[in-house]
Design a protein around this motif. Structure first.
Motif, PDB file in Angstrom:
ATOM      1  N   ASN A 134       2.815   7.835  -2.934  1.00 39.26           N
ATOM      2  CA  ASN A 134       2.635   6.490  -3.470  1.00 39.26           C
ATOM      3  C   ASN A 134       2.858   6.467  -4.982  1.00 39.26           C
ATOM      4  OD1 ASN A 134       1.559   3.654  -3.243  1.00 39.26           O
ATOM      5  ND2 ASN A 134       0.006   4.501  -4.587  1.00 39.26           N
ATOM      6  N   GLN A 135       2.300   7.453  -5.659  1.00 40.25           N
ATOM      7  CA  GLN A 135       2.392   7.529  -7.116  1.00 40.25           C
ATOM      8  C   GLN A 135       3.841   7.651  -7.573  1.00 40.25           C
ATOM      9  OE1 GLN A 135       0.094  10.779  -8.640  1.00 40.25           O
ATOM     10  NE2 GLN A 135       0.747  10.506 -10.741  1.00 40.25           N
ATOM     11  N   TYR A 136       4.635   8.463  -6.878  1.00 41.02           N
ATOM     12  CA  TYR A 136       5.995   8.714  -7.346  1.00 41.02           C
ATOM     13  C   TYR A 136       6.994   7.699  -6.801  1.00 41.02           C
ATOM     14  CZ  TYR A 136       3.624  12.813  -8.919  1.00 41.02           C
ATOM     15  OH  TYR A 136       2.713  13.628  -9.533  1.00 41.02           O
ATOM     16  N   TYR A 137       6.605   6.964  -5.764  1.00 43.16           N
ATOM     17  CA  TYR A 137       7.443   5.833  -5.391  1.00 43.16           C
ATOM     18  C   TYR A 137       7.410   4.797  -6.510  1.00 43.16           C
ATOM     19  CZ  TYR A 137       9.219   1.578  -3.328  1.00 43.16           C
ATOM     20  OH  TYR A 137       9.945   0.435  -3.120  1.00 43.16           O
ATOM     21  N   SER A 138       6.222   4.509  -7.003  1.00 43.19           N
ATOM     22  CA  SER A 138       6.074   3.493  -8.044  1.00 43.19           C
ATOM     23  C   SER A 138       6.753   3.901  -9.339  1.00 43.19           C
ATOM     24  CB  SER A 138       4.587   3.217  -8.301  1.00 43.19           C
ATOM     25  OG  SER A 138       3.946   2.774  -7.129  1.00 43.19           O
ATOM     26  N   LYS A 186      17.908  -1.568  -1.713  1.00 39.53           N
ATOM     27  CA  LYS A 186      16.640  -2.262  -1.678  1.00 39.53           C
ATOM     28  C   LYS A 186      15.693  -1.383  -0.882  1.00 39.53           C
ATOM     29  CE  LYS A 186      13.654  -5.763  -1.753  1.00 39.53           C
ATOM     30  NZ  LYS A 186      13.003  -6.208  -3.012  1.00 39.53           N
ATOM     31  N   SER A 187      14.493  -1.143  -1.387  1.00 41.22           N
ATOM     32  CA  SER A 187      13.585  -0.226  -0.695  1.00 41.22           C
ATOM     33  C   SER A 187      12.241  -0.883  -0.424  1.00 41.22           C
ATOM     34  CB  SER A 187      13.373   1.058  -1.508  1.00 41.22           C
ATOM     35  OG  SER A 187      12.753   0.779  -2.748  1.00 41.22           O
ATOM     36  N   PHE A 188      11.614  -0.450   0.667  1.00 44.60           N
ATOM     37  CA  PHE A 188      10.277  -0.886   1.042  1.00 44.60           C
ATOM     38  C   PHE A 188       9.420   0.353   1.274  1.00 44.60           C
ATOM     39  CE2 PHE A 188      12.854  -4.517   2.125  1.00 44.60           C
ATOM     40  CZ  PHE A 188      12.062  -5.601   1.744  1.00 44.60           C
ATOM     41  N   TYR A 189       8.177   0.276   0.832  1.00 43.50           N
ATOM     42  CA  TYR A 189       7.287   1.434   0.935  1.00 43.50           C
ATOM     43  C   TYR A 189       5.926   1.001   1.454  1.00 43.50           C
ATOM     44  CZ  TYR A 189       4.126   5.186  -0.398  1.00 43.50           C
ATOM     45  OH  TYR A 189       3.172   6.163  -0.364  1.00 43.50           O
ATOM     46  N   ASN A 190       5.334   1.843   2.302  1.00 43.81           N
ATOM     47  CA  ASN A 190       3.978   1.613   2.796  1.00 43.81           C
ATOM     48  C   ASN A 190       3.221   2.928   2.856  1.00 43.81           C
ATOM     49  OD1 ASN A 190       5.809  -0.470   4.585  1.00 43.81           O
ATOM     50  ND2 ASN A 190       3.890  -1.393   3.878  1.00 43.81           N
ATOM     51  N   ARG A 191       1.997   2.917   2.370  1.00 45.27           N
ATOM     52  CA  ARG A 191       1.140   4.084   2.516  1.00 45.27           C
ATOM     53  C   ARG A 191       0.781   4.276   3.990  1.00 45.27           C
ATOM     54  NH1 ARG A 191      -3.936   3.246  -1.014  1.00 45.27           N
ATOM     55  NH2 ARG A 191      -3.705   1.148  -0.196  1.00 45.27           N
ATOM     56  N   LYS A 192       0.618   5.516   4.384  1.00 45.60           N
ATOM     57  CA  LYS A 192       0.225   5.818   5.753  1.00 45.60           C
ATOM     58  C   LYS A 192      -1.141   5.206   6.028  1.00 45.60           C
ATOM     59  CE  LYS A 192       0.923  10.008   7.253  1.00 45.60           C
ATOM     60  NZ  LYS A 192       0.730  11.474   7.429  1.00 45.60           N
ATOM     61  N   GLY A 193      -1.195   4.380   7.056  1.00 46.74           N
ATOM     62  CA  GLY A 193      -2.454   3.738   7.407  1.00 46.74           C
ATOM     63  C   GLY A 193      -2.951   2.765   6.369  1.00 46.74           C
ATOM     64  N   ASN A 194      -2.102   2.413   5.408  1.00 43.71           N
ATOM     65  CA  ASN A 194      -2.483   1.547   4.280  1.00 43.71           C
ATOM     66  C   ASN A 194      -3.598   2.141   3.435  1.00 43.71           C
ATOM     67  OD1 ASN A 194      -0.625  -0.543   4.793  1.00 43.71           O
ATOM     68  ND2 ASN A 194      -1.984  -1.463   6.305  1.00 43.71           N
ATOM     69  N   CYS A 195      -3.825   3.435   3.557  1.00 41.37           N
ATOM     70  CA  CYS A 195      -4.942   4.026   2.821  1.00 41.37           C
ATOM     71  C   CYS A 195      -4.638   5.406   2.252  1.00 41.37           C
ATOM     72  CB  CYS A 195      -6.179   4.092   3.711  1.00 41.37           C
ATOM     73  SG  CYS A 195      -5.964   5.088   5.205  1.00 41.37           S
ATOM     74  N   GLU A 231       0.332   8.683   0.558  1.00 35.32           N
ATOM     75  CA  GLU A 231       1.718   9.048   0.886  1.00 35.32           C
ATOM     76  C   GLU A 231       2.109   8.239   2.107  1.00 35.32           C
ATOM     77  OE1 GLU A 231       2.862  10.605   3.727  1.00 35.32           O
ATOM     78  OE2 GLU A 231       1.147  11.648   4.572  1.00 35.32           O
ATOM     79  N   GLY A 232       3.413   8.029   2.303  1.00 37.30           N
ATOM     80  CA  GLY A 232       3.768   7.186   3.432  1.00 37.30           C
ATOM     81  C   GLY A 232       5.253   7.079   3.669  1.00 37.30           C
ATOM     82  N   LEU A 233       5.655   5.918   4.187  1.00 37.22           N
ATOM     83  CA  LEU A 233       6.999   5.698   4.699  1.00 37.22           C
ATOM     84  C   LEU A 233       7.821   4.844   3.733  1.00 37.22           C
ATOM     85  CD1 LEU A 233       5.899   4.706   8.319  1.00 37.22           C
ATOM     86  CD2 LEU A 233       6.654   6.974   7.556  1.00 37.22           C
ATOM     87  N   LEU A 234       9.104   5.170   3.650  1.00 38.83           N
ATOM     88  CA  LEU A 234      10.041   4.402   2.827  1.00 38.83           C
ATOM     89  C   LEU A 234      11.291   4.108   3.633  1.00 38.83           C
ATOM     90  CD1 LEU A 234      11.097   5.048  -0.851  1.00 38.83           C
ATOM     91  CD2 LEU A 234      12.837   4.766   0.900  1.00 38.83           C
ATOM     92  N   THR A 235      11.742   2.879   3.591  1.00 44.90           N
ATOM     93  CA  THR A 235      13.030   2.499   4.180  1.00 44.90           C
ATOM     94  C   THR A 235      13.862   1.831   3.098  1.00 44.90           C
ATOM     95  OG1 THR A 235      12.068   2.176   6.386  1.00 44.90           O
ATOM     96  CG2 THR A 235      14.208   1.152   5.957  1.00 44.90           C
TER      97      THR A 235
END
Length: 573
Positions: free
Chosen positions: A315-319, A332-341, A344-348
């Motif tokens: 999350n920190q390094y996506y931002s 264009k990218s979208f990011y979500n933290r795993k479980g919203n909590c 770290e998480g998913l990026l498309t």
């Protein structure tokens, strides 16, 4: 007990989950020695103060080294056995009470609910203290909390730097202050920056850096000041070596057009998982996120993909890094933290000049299980096995869904991106997660078919399952025998009906390795496509087993992650 400064404080942090934690540092005499000991107690905000106080008393007893009888309460917290006379006597020897104002010492009644106490502090501005023995500690609610703050072990000229594993809680980040200083000898410091990220300059070479922050609470009433000094001075980043993935770039030298498009799926290894000596074979400066993130982008640029899906993105390094890099590359990218909590998480990401975004969704499986009608069958199946349901609901597994329209062909592509539960003995849980994912993807597809002629599904990710396991068979065959051992774990009676309505195959095949470490070597990652809608025009081979077997494991100087990127060229039928 020894005396403490009366300005010493205790902290209560109330979470949205209905839980809270209480922390206070007190001097305890253990083995005739007095030392400061932090007492941490977890509780429900619906608990009465009497229960909360007993938990505090018991924690103090534990730290004093006494043998206390205990039982498990909800698997996480010890509960008090009220019928135990010996324990009750010991607890009574530890006076604990909550009082309003330090002077009049008016005690709150034991039957008061903890959440009411918290509201007295936050909404009514009451000064509340906890009295332990003879000492009074003023209680702060939701003061800023930082579990870890440190600077990277390697910091390089001409690259950005920020504290690693730095995840402040209950903090107003917009109002908080951040400063950077440099020094040759760690004695005389010169201010060089005032943002959370600092762009290291040429004249910073051979200097140590210091990060200092003043964090404000959400209500601006509390301040936490922290600092961290770099372990090593600023250095220059050596040129990247010639990497095996550059041989793969020879097969992706040009961008695709018209009906053909290129998809990449890649678990890039989150920084939060590189500690605890997990990758001892990897030199520290190479394992450093600021080395790996630049090498990751170098690799991704060479694939010239139309669509990129990533897992384990910090999350920190996506931002602070990836979002801008993808933007500059035309995505264009979208990011979500795993479980919203989890941080770290998913990026498309997708090419802005080729695709138009029709819709984007992110679901957490456990939170949607009982909310959506399409999952009613799954919910009913789990209701019949409380142990499996509990195990399933303990996970934060997510699914990203991105619906894209090719602006030239008007073809619609539904991209699923996930990272399934990792535990090696949880094949049955991954089956349920895949069942939910395919059910959700199918519902979206059926809705889109009402308006669009050509709609195809691509389901990518780290599935944490070898192709010899049950999940791969389920994905490629559309169902699984209810008598399969993994199904019998879900439903011992053998009536776990698990299916999906797609015709799927792995566009990336079944390589010998997509994950390669000293602990595990095997295939865990896939790009599943609908065979009646899409065909593979090129599957860019992953690095060969012979090449990988030269190394003890990944990541290393040549590979930024412990996984390998999957790269396929597809065409709509």
């Amino acid at each position: 007990m020894s005396k403490l400064n009366l300005n010493a404080s205790a902290q209560i942090r109330a979470y949205y989950t209905g839980k809270c934690d209480f922390r206070v540092t007190i001097p305890l005499k253990v083995d005739n020695e007095i030392s400061d000991t932090q007492i941490t107690v977890f509780s429900d905000i619906t608990d009465p103060l009497s229960i909360f106080i007993k938990k505090i008393q018991k924690k103090i007893l534990d730290h004093m080294g006494k043998n206390v009888k205990e039982n498990k309460n909800n698997g996480t917290e010890n509960c008090i056995t009220k019928t135990d006379d010996e324990l009750a006597l010991r607890l009574s020897e530890i006076p604990v009470s909550f009082i309003r104002h330090a002077v009049d010492a008016k005690k709150y009644k034991p039957g008061m609910i903890l959440n009411q106490l918290i509201e007295n502090i936050t909404k009514h501005n009451h000064e509340v203290y906890v009295q332990l023995f003879e000492e009074k500690y003023k209680i702060m609610v939701n003061a800023p909390l930082v579990h870890n703050i440190q600077l990277p072990s390697a910091i390089f000229v001409n690259f950005g730097v920020e504290p690693v594993k730095f995840h402040p809680l209950f903090t107003n980040m917009k109002e908080s202050k951040f400063f950077w200083y440099k020094s040759i000898d760690k004695k005389q410091w010169i201010k060089v920056g005032d943002t959370i990220q600092y762009d290291v300059k040429e004249n910073d070479l051979n200097h140590y850096l210091k990060f200092y922050c003043k964090l404000y609470s959400l209500n601006m009433l509390h301040i936490l000041e922290l600092e961290s000094i770099s372990e090593n001075p600023v250095d220059t980043l050596p040129p990247f070596p010639s990497c095996p993935f550059e041989k793969r770039h020879c097969l992706t030298t040009r961008e695709l057009s018209r009906k053909r498009f290129r998809v990449v799926s890649y678990n890039i290894l989150a920084d939060r998982y590189v500690g605890n000596n997990q990758f001892e074979y990897c030199p520290p400066h190479v394992l450093n996120i600021h080395y790996r993130k630049h090498l990751t982008i170098k690799e991704l640029k060479g694939y010239k993909a139309d669509i990129i899906v990533l897992q384990e993105v910090d999350n920190q390094y996506y931002s602070s890094y990836y979002k801008n890099e993808f933007n500059e590359m035309g995505y264009k990218s979208f990011y979500n933290r795993k479980g919203n909590c989890i941080p770290e998480g998913l990026l498309t990401a997708f090419k802005r000049d080729r695709y138009r975004l029709l819709e984007f969704k992110h679901i957490v499986f456990t939170r949607e299980l009982e909310r959506r009608k399409e999952f009613s069958h799954i919910c009913q199946m789990l209701d019949n096995n409380s142990e499996v349901k509990k195990e399933f609901k303990a996970q934060n597994t997510s699914l990203q869904v991105t619906v894209l329209m090719d602006q030239s062909t008007k073809n619609v592509t539904i991209i699923g991106n996930t990272h399934l539960y990792y535990h090696p003995n949880a094949d049955h849980i991954r089956l349920i997660q895949a069942f939910m994912a395919t059910t959700f993807l199918n519902k979206i597809k059926q809705r889109l078919l009402r308006e669009h002629k050509n709609v195809a599904v691509i389901f990518c990710g780290d599935f944490n399952s070898h192709f010899e396991k049950s999940l791969y068979g389920f994905m490629t065959q559309g169902t699984i025998d209810p008598q399969h051992n993994d199904c019998l774990k879900i439903s011992p009676s053998g009536d776990a009906v698990i299916y999906h309505k797609f015709f799927l195959k792995s566009a990336s095949g079944t390589p010998k390795y997509t994950n390669y470490t000293d602990d595990y070597k095997g295939c865990l990652d896939y790009i599943f496509i609908e065979t009646n809608k899409l065909k593979v025009t090129q599957n860019v081979p992953v690095t060969s087993p012979e090449e990988l077997e030269k190394y003890e494991g990944l990541p290393n100087e040549y590979f930024p992650s412990d996984h390998l990127a999957l790269v396929v060229d597809l065409e709509m039928n």
